[in-house]
Design an enzyme around this catalytic site. Structure first.
Site, PDB file in Angstrom:
ATOM      1  N   ASP A 152      37.203  25.878  -3.191  1.00 41.10           N
ATOM      2  CA  ASP A 152      37.154  26.332  -1.553  1.00 41.10           C
ATOM      3  C   ASP A 152      37.010  27.695  -1.479  1.00 41.10           C
ATOM      4  O   ASP A 152      37.453  28.638  -2.293  1.00 41.10           O
ATOM      5  CB  ASP A 152      38.393  25.800  -1.146  1.00 41.10           C
ATOM      6  CG  ASP A 152      38.471  25.925   0.185  1.00 41.10           C
ATOM      7  OD1 ASP A 152      37.853  25.251   1.027  1.00 41.10           O
ATOM      8  OD2 ASP A 152      39.563  26.537   0.867  1.00 41.10           O
ATOM      9  N   GLU A 207      32.282  26.899  -2.497  1.00 45.36           N
ATOM     10  CA  GLU A 207      31.830  26.864  -1.038  1.00 45.36           C
ATOM     11  C   GLU A 207      32.017  28.282  -0.668  1.00 45.36           C
ATOM     12  O   GLU A 207      32.659  28.989  -0.806  1.00 45.36           O
ATOM     13  CB  GLU A 207      33.052  26.100  -0.217  1.00 45.36           C
ATOM     14  CG  GLU A 207      32.761  26.175   1.229  1.00 45.36           C
ATOM     15  CD  GLU A 207      34.027  26.381   2.017  1.00 45.36           C
ATOM     16  OE1 GLU A 207      33.936  26.040   3.182  1.00 45.36           O
ATOM     17  OE2 GLU A 207      35.230  26.807   1.508  1.00 45.36           O
TER      18      GLU A 207
END
Length: 527
Positions: A219, A243
């Site tokens: 993330d 990400e």
């Protein structure tokens, strides 16, 4: 005895897949709390409440056959570590992204044995486990945070000084200021500090080892300095996909050098815009792909290709046009990269932005007799057949042809996908002209979505006219011969006709043979 030993080994260790081995997988992403309950019940789950609804790791195990039947061989689950407890102004931490203790598991999802059992159940099906992890921050429900609530980073010095990000064009602010707000601050870890780096690297190594994890989705990658990531990735020792939420390939390009893969956000932006209505622009999607192919370390070959995820509105909240939906859903499976499907997309879920896009899947009944479920199954099988038919399928960049605002052809031999955004209400004819498709002369192709046939011309090119807005995914009949499911009758026809033509051609004078071959072709292939 050998089978028992093999099953035991799969259950207790990761499948040790390389990045290249992840390339031939397709990934099913789910939100653990919303996918399945351990007892098969269907409790009420109002996404607007932002509360735990009861999904667990045992629940996922109970529905692995559903995922496997869709054709997926890897599962991406929510973060597994202990999160902020109780209520906040933004609800509860049902999603798993509000870390408080990286050394403990989220008890709402189950026990350590439950997570190990999920890993084992996947491996016994030769499927991979991907776990989402958050490195950038810890989360508090007060400002300033009570740092003593965090483990192992329990001192203010473990974090960057509080400043909320206000300027996303300033990379220093992006990396060292905080996400969230004063109600739920996401305290930004000081990943420049050696002790913090050492703790994170040790933690990820243990997490992967303890639960036999095959890959990590990471993330908020852009919020941590780039030179932190190589050591973290090395410590993990498994495939990593990050990400980096940004629309420009040039912004993502440097990150392709510090981890195995990235979610293909630049293509997602133009993909969504291209297919959300019949005035979208497929040329913009093609341009993004060309830019990415030119600037990423491995081109587009290692990206994670997706249409939906937990952070963005579901595509079917933007349009209910079934043709546009099928075209957009086809894209991740036919272009370069690793296809990722967000749970519920196959069931026609229509939730908008967070939290509406995190619906409980048990409301669907996990029914498989639905158009989009069938669509996904066929796309997975078609990709698998293309890989089997061409050993360089995964390492050869896609070529884009017939590029216009309303048409796009994606060529990854032996697969040719024909996409359009004219929609299902259009009566306008659509044409794809791909003279450089590269098939053998007069090769018979099958659209696996309809089992209709297309024949390449004498130069191996393909010219297709259509009166509907449906996508087409073409494979030669020879590639279909390995399938016992999609269009298998036409694959058998193709083989039989080819054999008969060869017999005729070898046994008769040339002139008569040519005439008979033509006659047989008409009998066998024309409807």
């Amino acid at each position: 005895m050998l089978r028992l030993l093999t099953a035991s080994l799969l259950a207790t260790s990761a499948l040790a897949a390389t990045a290249a081995e992840w390339q031939n997988r397709t990934i099913y992403q789910l939100v653990t709390d919303r996918f399945a309950t351990p007892d098969g019940s269907g409790p009420p789950c109002d996404t607007g409440d932002r509360k735990y609804c009861g999904g667990t790791w045992k629940g996922i195990i109970s529905k692995l056959d559903y995922i496997h039947d869709l054709g997926f061989d890897a599962v991406w689950i929510s973060p597994v570590v202990a999160n902020l407890e109780g209520n906040t102004t933004d609800g509860q931490a049902y999603h798993g992204y509000w870390t408080q203790d990286i050394n403990s598991l989220n008890s709402k999802f189950g026990t350590a044995d439950d997570l190990k059992a999920l890993s084992a159940a996947l491996h016994n099906r030769s499927m991979y486990l991907m776990v989402d992890v958050v490195v950038n921050h810890m989360v508090s429900n007060s400002d300033p945070p009570d740092y003593s609530n965090f483990t192992p980073f329990s001192k203010a010095s473990n974090f960057h000084p509080e400043c909320f990000i206000t300027d996303y064009t300033n990379q220093t602010d992006v990396e060292q200021c905080w996400l969230g707000d004063k109600d739920v601050p996401l305290a930004d870890l000081n990943t420049e500090a050696d002790d913090v780096v050492s703790s994170l690297n040790s933690w990820i190594k243990s997490l992967v080892s303890d639960y036999a994890i095959d890959g990590l989705r990471i993330d908020t990658v852009k919020h941590v300095r780039k030179d932190f990531w190589p050591g973290f990735v090395s410590s993990a020792g498994v495939f990593t996909i990050g990400e980096v939420l940004h629309e420009e390939p040039s912004y993502l390009a440097p990150y392709t050098k510090v981890m195995d893969s990235l979610l293909d956000y630049p293509a997602w932006f133009t993909l969504t815009a291209a297919f959300r209505n019949n005035t979208g622009n497929l040329t913009a999607l093609a341009t993004t792909v060309w830019q990415s192919q030119a600037s990423y370390l491995s081109g587009e070959l290692m990206v994670g290709s997706f249409l939906e995820n937990h952070d963005q509105p579901r595509f079917q909240s933007l349009t209910q046009d079934s043709s546009l939906i099928k075209n957009a859903m086809t894209w991740p499976f036919v272009q370069d990269g690793i296809p990722i499907l967000y749970y519920g997309q196959e069931q026609g879920y229509t939730g908008g932005g967070d939290p509406s896009n995190r619906e409980a899947l048990w409301y669907s009944g996990y029914i498989e007799d639905k158009p989009l479920v069938t669509h996904v199954k066929i796309l997975n099988e078609a990709r698998r057949l293309a890989i089997a038919a061409n050993t360089s399928f995964l390492t050869t960049a896609a070529l884009l042809y017939a590029v216009s605002e309303s048409t796009l052809a994606v060529s990854k031999p032996p697969l040719l996908a024909l996409l359009t955004n004219v929609g299902n209400i259009s009566t306008a004819a659509t044409t794809w002209n791909v003279p450089d498709a590269g098939y053998p002369a007069n090769e018979v192709l099958v659209d696996v979505l309809t089992c209709n046939k297309v024949t390449a011309d004498k130069s191996g090119g393909v010219l297709v006219h259509a009166s509907s807005g449906e996508p087409q995914v073409l494979l030669p009949t020879s590639a279909l011969s390995a399938s016992g499911s999609i269009c298998s009758n036409l694959a058998a026809q193709g083989q039989s006709s080819s054999a008969l033509r060869n017999v005729v051609a070898s046994a008769l004078p040339v002139g008569i043979a040519v005439a008979l071959v033509f006659f047989v072709s008409q009998l066998t292939f024309d409807f």
